[in-house]
Design a protein around this motif. Structure first.
Motif, PDB file in Angstrom:
ATOM      1  N   MET A 205       0.820  -1.179   0.019  1.00  0.00           N
ATOM      2  CA  MET A 205       0.256  -0.065   0.108  1.00  0.00           C
ATOM      3  C   MET A 205       0.819   1.251  -0.091  1.00  0.00           C
ATOM      4  O   MET A 205       1.645   1.460   0.853  1.00  0.00           O
ATOM      5  N   ALA A 206       0.744   1.940  -0.968  1.00  0.00           N
ATOM      6  CA  ALA A 206       1.604   3.181  -0.924  1.00  0.00           C
ATOM      7  C   ALA A 206       0.703   4.346  -0.397  1.00  0.00           C
ATOM      8  O   ALA A 206      -0.292   4.488  -0.814  1.00  0.00           O
ATOM      9  N   CYS A 207       1.549   4.894   0.595  1.00  0.00           N
ATOM     10  CA  CYS A 207       0.801   6.001   1.325  1.00  0.00           C
ATOM     11  C   CYS A 207       0.611   7.377   0.512  1.00  0.00           C
ATOM     12  O   CYS A 207      -0.332   8.038   0.634  1.00  0.00           O
ATOM     13  N   VAL A 208       1.306   7.675  -0.170  1.00  0.00           N
ATOM     14  CA  VAL A 208       1.812   8.789  -1.124  1.00  0.00           C
ATOM     15  C   VAL A 208       2.053   8.336  -2.596  1.00  0.00           C
ATOM     16  O   VAL A 208       2.803   7.615  -2.796  1.00  0.00           O
ATOM     17  N   ASN A 209       1.253   9.059  -3.417  1.00  0.00           N
ATOM     18  CA  ASN A 209       1.760   8.430  -5.036  1.00  0.00           C
ATOM     19  C   ASN A 209       2.870   9.274  -5.393  1.00  0.00           C
ATOM     20  O   ASN A 209       3.451  10.294  -4.801  1.00  0.00           O
ATOM     21  N   ASP A 210       3.012   9.249  -6.752  1.00  0.00           N
ATOM     22  CA  ASP A 210       4.112   9.876  -7.493  1.00  0.00           C
ATOM     23  C   ASP A 210       3.948  11.371  -7.434  1.00  0.00           C
ATOM     24  O   ASP A 210       5.011  11.991  -7.481  1.00  0.00           O
ATOM     25  N   GLN A 211       2.932  11.810  -7.221  1.00  0.00           N
ATOM     26  CA  GLN A 211       2.584  13.373  -7.583  1.00  0.00           C
ATOM     27  C   GLN A 211       2.495  13.926  -6.024  1.00  0.00           C
ATOM     28  O   GLN A 211       2.310  14.996  -5.748  1.00  0.00           O
ATOM     29  N   GLY A 212       2.854  13.056  -5.101  1.00  0.00           N
ATOM     30  CA  GLY A 212       2.764  13.675  -3.617  1.00  0.00           C
ATOM     31  C   GLY A 212       1.479  13.822  -3.031  1.00  0.00           C
ATOM     32  O   GLY A 212       1.302  14.448  -1.916  1.00  0.00           O
ATOM     33  N   GLU A 213       0.563  12.803  -3.529  1.00  0.00           N
ATOM     34  CA  GLU A 213      -0.925  12.772  -3.148  1.00  0.00           C
ATOM     35  C   GLU A 213      -1.156  11.554  -2.217  1.00  0.00           C
ATOM     36  O   GLU A 213      -0.476  10.565  -2.364  1.00  0.00           O
ATOM     37  N   LEU A 214      -1.744  11.957  -0.898  1.00  0.00           N
ATOM     38  CA  LEU A 214      -2.203  10.876  -0.253  1.00  0.00           C
ATOM     39  C   LEU A 214      -3.033   9.880  -0.872  1.00  0.00           C
ATOM     40  O   LEU A 214      -4.069  10.307  -1.671  1.00  0.00           O
ATOM     41  N   SER A 215      -2.914   8.603  -0.360  1.00  0.00           N
ATOM     42  CA  SER A 215      -3.894   7.479  -0.849  1.00  0.00           C
ATOM     43  C   SER A 215      -5.303   7.719  -0.100  1.00  0.00           C
ATOM     44  O   SER A 215      -5.067   8.420   1.037  1.00  0.00           O
TER      45      SER A 215
END
Length: 73
Positions: free
Chosen positions: A1-11
């Protein structure tokens, strides 16, 4: 589970967990409030701790300034 995506947004699940952790909360508290499975909450908390978004104090997690800032985005 990634908590932050490549754009710096929270999941979505990370956002839900961080919202609960405006006040100290145990993994069990977070799971109960978010209705996420405990195993997923524990994994997310480990990841967010490593990313500096939460910190562990006396057995409870709380959002850091960095974590709270991401909630505002």
């Amino acid at each position: 589970m990634a908590c932050v995506n490549d754009q710096g947004e929270l999941s979505d699940s990370a956002r839900r967990m961080l919202t609960v952790m405006e006040h100290p909360a145990t993994p069990e508290d977070v799971a109960a409030c978010t209705e996420l499975p405990l195993f997923r909450v524990r994994a997310g908390l480990r990841e967010m701790d490593e990313a500096g978004l939460v910190e562990l104090k006396n057995g409870s997690y709380i959002a850091t300034q960095q974590g709270r800032a991401l909630l505002q985005v």
